[in-house]
Write a protein that holds these residues in place. Structure first.
Motif, PDB file in Angstrom:
ATOM      1  N   PRO A   1      79.520  32.094  53.234  1.00  0.00           N
ATOM      2  CA  PRO A   1      79.756  31.802  54.659  1.00  0.00           C
ATOM      3  C   PRO A   1      78.477  31.835  55.498  1.00  0.00           C
ATOM      4  CG  PRO A   1      81.435  33.282  53.830  1.00  0.00           C
ATOM      5  CD  PRO A   1      80.405  33.174  52.743  1.00  0.00           C
ATOM      6  N   ALA A   2      77.551  32.733  55.161  1.00  0.00           N
ATOM      7  CA  ALA A   2      76.306  32.802  55.929  1.00  0.00           C
ATOM      8  C   ALA A   2      75.434  31.579  55.710  1.00  0.00           C
ATOM      9  CB  ALA A   2      75.541  34.073  55.555  1.00  0.00           C
ATOM     10  N   ALA A   3      75.566  30.953  54.544  1.00  0.00           N
ATOM     11  CA  ALA A   3      74.738  29.786  54.208  1.00  0.00           C
ATOM     12  C   ALA A   3      75.504  28.482  54.340  1.00  0.00           C
ATOM     13  CB  ALA A   3      74.209  29.939  52.784  1.00  0.00           C
ATOM     14  N   LYS A   4      76.634  28.485  55.053  1.00  0.00           N
ATOM     15  CA  LYS A   4      77.518  27.322  55.059  1.00  0.00           C
ATOM     16  C   LYS A   4      76.852  26.075  55.646  1.00  0.00           C
ATOM     17  CE  LYS A   4      79.760  28.625  59.418  1.00  0.00           C
ATOM     18  NZ  LYS A   4      81.046  28.961  60.077  1.00  0.00           N
ATOM     19  N   SER A   5      75.972  26.222  56.626  1.00  0.00           N
ATOM     20  CA  SER A   5      75.327  25.046  57.215  1.00  0.00           C
ATOM     21  C   SER A   5      74.446  24.337  56.190  1.00  0.00           C
ATOM     22  CB  SER A   5      74.489  25.450  58.431  1.00  0.00           C
ATOM     23  OG  SER A   5      75.313  25.949  59.462  1.00  0.00           O
ATOM     24  N   GLY A   6      73.640  25.098  55.470  1.00  0.00           N
ATOM     25  CA  GLY A   6      72.788  24.502  54.445  1.00  0.00           C
ATOM     26  C   GLY A   6      73.591  23.920  53.300  1.00  0.00           C
ATOM     27  N   ILE A   7      74.644  24.612  52.896  1.00  0.00           N
ATOM     28  CA  ILE A   7      75.494  24.113  51.813  1.00  0.00           C
ATOM     29  C   ILE A   7      76.163  22.811  52.233  1.00  0.00           C
ATOM     30  CG2 ILE A   7      77.567  24.588  50.470  1.00  0.00           C
ATOM     31  CD1 ILE A   7      76.771  27.557  50.547  1.00  0.00           C
ATOM     32  N   ALA A   8      76.634  22.752  53.479  1.00  0.00           N
ATOM     33  CA  ALA A   8      77.256  21.523  53.976  1.00  0.00           C
ATOM     34  C   ALA A   8      76.264  20.371  53.984  1.00  0.00           C
ATOM     35  CB  ALA A   8      77.815  21.751  55.379  1.00  0.00           C
ATOM     36  N   ALA A   9      75.006  20.661  54.329  1.00  0.00           N
ATOM     37  CA  ALA A   9      73.985  19.616  54.308  1.00  0.00           C
ATOM     38  C   ALA A   9      73.779  19.085  52.892  1.00  0.00           C
ATOM     39  CB  ALA A   9      72.673  20.161  54.861  1.00  0.00           C
ATOM     40  N   GLY A  10      73.774  19.976  51.904  1.00  0.00           N
ATOM     41  CA  GLY A  10      73.642  19.549  50.523  1.00  0.00           C
ATOM     42  C   GLY A  10      74.821  18.703  50.076  1.00  0.00           C
ATOM     43  N   ILE A  11      76.013  19.083  50.505  1.00  0.00           N
ATOM     44  CA  ILE A  11      77.207  18.326  50.132  1.00  0.00           C
ATOM     45  C   ILE A  11      77.169  16.926  50.726  1.00  0.00           C
ATOM     46  CG2 ILE A  11      79.714  18.189  50.457  1.00  0.00           C
ATOM     47  CD1 ILE A  11      79.757  21.256  50.258  1.00  0.00           C
ATOM     48  N   VAL A  12      76.753  16.811  51.990  1.00  0.00           N
ATOM     49  CA  VAL A  12      76.724  15.482  52.608  1.00  0.00           C
ATOM     50  C   VAL A  12      75.644  14.617  51.973  1.00  0.00           C
ATOM     51  CG1 VAL A  12      75.083  15.818  54.506  1.00  0.00           C
ATOM     52  CG2 VAL A  12      77.032  14.303  54.795  1.00  0.00           C
ATOM     53  N   LEU A  13      74.546  15.207  51.526  1.00  0.00           N
ATOM     54  CA  LEU A  13      73.544  14.427  50.806  1.00  0.00           C
ATOM     55  C   LEU A  13      74.118  13.885  49.507  1.00  0.00           C
ATOM     56  CD1 LEU A  13      70.305  16.588  51.290  1.00  0.00           C
ATOM     57  CD2 LEU A  13      70.790  14.342  52.273  1.00  0.00           C
ATOM     58  N   GLY A  14      74.855  14.738  48.813  1.00  0.00           N
ATOM     59  CA  GLY A  14      75.486  14.281  47.586  1.00  0.00           C
ATOM     60  C   GLY A  14      76.509  13.186  47.839  1.00  0.00           C
ATOM     61  N   ILE A  15      77.326  13.359  48.882  1.00  0.00           N
ATOM     62  CA  ILE A  15      78.317  12.344  49.209  1.00  0.00           C
ATOM     63  C   ILE A  15      77.641  11.036  49.600  1.00  0.00           C
ATOM     64  CG2 ILE A  15      80.116  11.728  50.874  1.00  0.00           C
ATOM     65  CD1 ILE A  15      80.956  14.646  50.900  1.00  0.00           C
ATOM     66  N   GLY A  16      76.533  11.143  50.336  1.00  0.00           N
ATOM     67  CA  GLY A  16      75.800   9.942  50.711  1.00  0.00           C
ATOM     68  C   GLY A  16      75.297   9.181  49.503  1.00  0.00           C
ATOM     69  N   ARG A  17      74.832   9.920  48.492  1.00  0.00           N
ATOM     70  CA  ARG A  17      74.384   9.236  47.276  1.00  0.00           C
ATOM     71  C   ARG A  17      75.552   8.595  46.545  1.00  0.00           C
ATOM     72  NH1 ARG A  17      70.644  11.334  42.142  1.00  0.00           N
ATOM     73  NH2 ARG A  17      70.415   9.224  41.276  1.00  0.00           N
TER      74      ARG A  17
END
Length: 298
Positions: A204-220
């Motif tokens: 939960p503390a790292a959720k912003s960074g994790i979400a950014a990684g997920i959207v990068l993956g989805i974008g690819r």
């Protein structure tokens, strides 16, 4: 109003020059996005107007080279959505758990090996993923499920789920490593186990960074063309089954652009516009979620 003063010392001149360079780079980035956006709309809207928005977006048949051409892209849209969702359902949990393992549990030797493997995976060209999928995965799917051909939506989902792993893992590891150790120490001091601390405090503390990684993956996953073209079958069918040969938005553009002309070529630009709007919508949604999360944290 602050009075403008010219730099006096070499250090001040250097700082002023660097600030100007950074400002120009920012303006250039914004300008590129603006030019691309305008170009996509100018190139994509004419065909939608000629074909009709409803026929184009919700038509179920694509026959661009027929005597009476039809330009319905709903099969492409649904195939892209289903493929991206399927890849996310596989790749996101695997990537997140891998990131937690590397950041919190792995021994240094194991961590170095896995990180190296993830970095190598991120550097593999898309065509190599497609070639391996075509030679290994497609026959395996056909044999395992008793199908005449394994070039289908399922094969595309598996390939995409592997391709998005590096983005999710690397960004999530960085986000987890940035969590203040005091958070985890406080949780452990209150009697929580390591696993409870990782999943209830660190993630939960790292959720912003994790979400950014997920959207990068989805974008690819959304923008991938070459690998998907080699394993999906490339037939303009509705994706009503995991074993159906399908065409994604990206592959529809890639396979026809080389010989397209007239309204067919304009329709391909319209597909690119739909894809562009789709990706932009995902980015806007993510930014809204991240801003909301940051407000909650403050």
């Amino acid at each position: 109003m602050k009075k403008f003063e010219l730099p006096r010392t070499p250090a001040q001149w250097l700082e002023a020059i660097m600030n100007a360079i950074f400002f120009l780079c920012g303006i250039l980035a914004v300008g590129c996005v603006a030019v691309i956006t305008v170009y996509m709309f100018l190139s994509g809207l004419p065909a939608i107007g000629k074909i009709g928005p409803l026929k184009f977006l919700f038509g179920t048949e694509w026959a661009s080279t027929a005597a009476e051409p039809k330009y319905g892209i709903l099969p492409f849209v649904l195939s892209s959505i289903y493929g991206t969702l399927g890849a996310s359902l596989i790749g996101v949990p695997v990537g997140l758990l891998t990131a937690v393992f590397l950041s919190k549990a792995a021994a240094p030797g194991v961590r170095n090996v896995v990180v190296t493997a993830v970095e190598l995976l991120s550097g593999i060209p898309s065509v190599v993923f497609g070639l391996l999928g075509m030679q290994v995965l497609v026959p395996a799917v056909a044999k395992a499920f008793g199908k005449a051909s394994g070039a289908c939506l399922l094969s595309a989902i598996v390939v995409l789920s592997i391709m998005i792993l590096p983005s999710i893992v690397s960004v999530s590891v960085t986000a987890l490593n940035a969590v203040p150790p005091e958070y985890e120490q406080g949780s452990l001091a209150l009697g929580a186990t390591d696993t409870e601390t990782w999943f209830k405090i660190s993630i939960p503390a790292a959720k912003s960074g994790i979400a950014a990684g997920i959207v990068l993956g989805i974008g690819r996953a959304i923008g991938e063309a070459m690998a998907v073209m080699m394993v999906a079958g490339n037939s303009p069918n509705m994706p009503d089954s995991l074993f159906r040969s399908v065409t994604f938005l990206t592959t529809a553009i890639a396979k026809e652009m080389s010989y397209a002309s007239g309204l067919q070529k304009q329709a391909l630009f319209s597909i690119a516009l739909v894809l562009f709007v789709f990706i932009m919508a995902i980015n806007v949604l993510l930014n809204a979620v991240l801003k909301g999360g940051n407000k909650d944290e403050t």
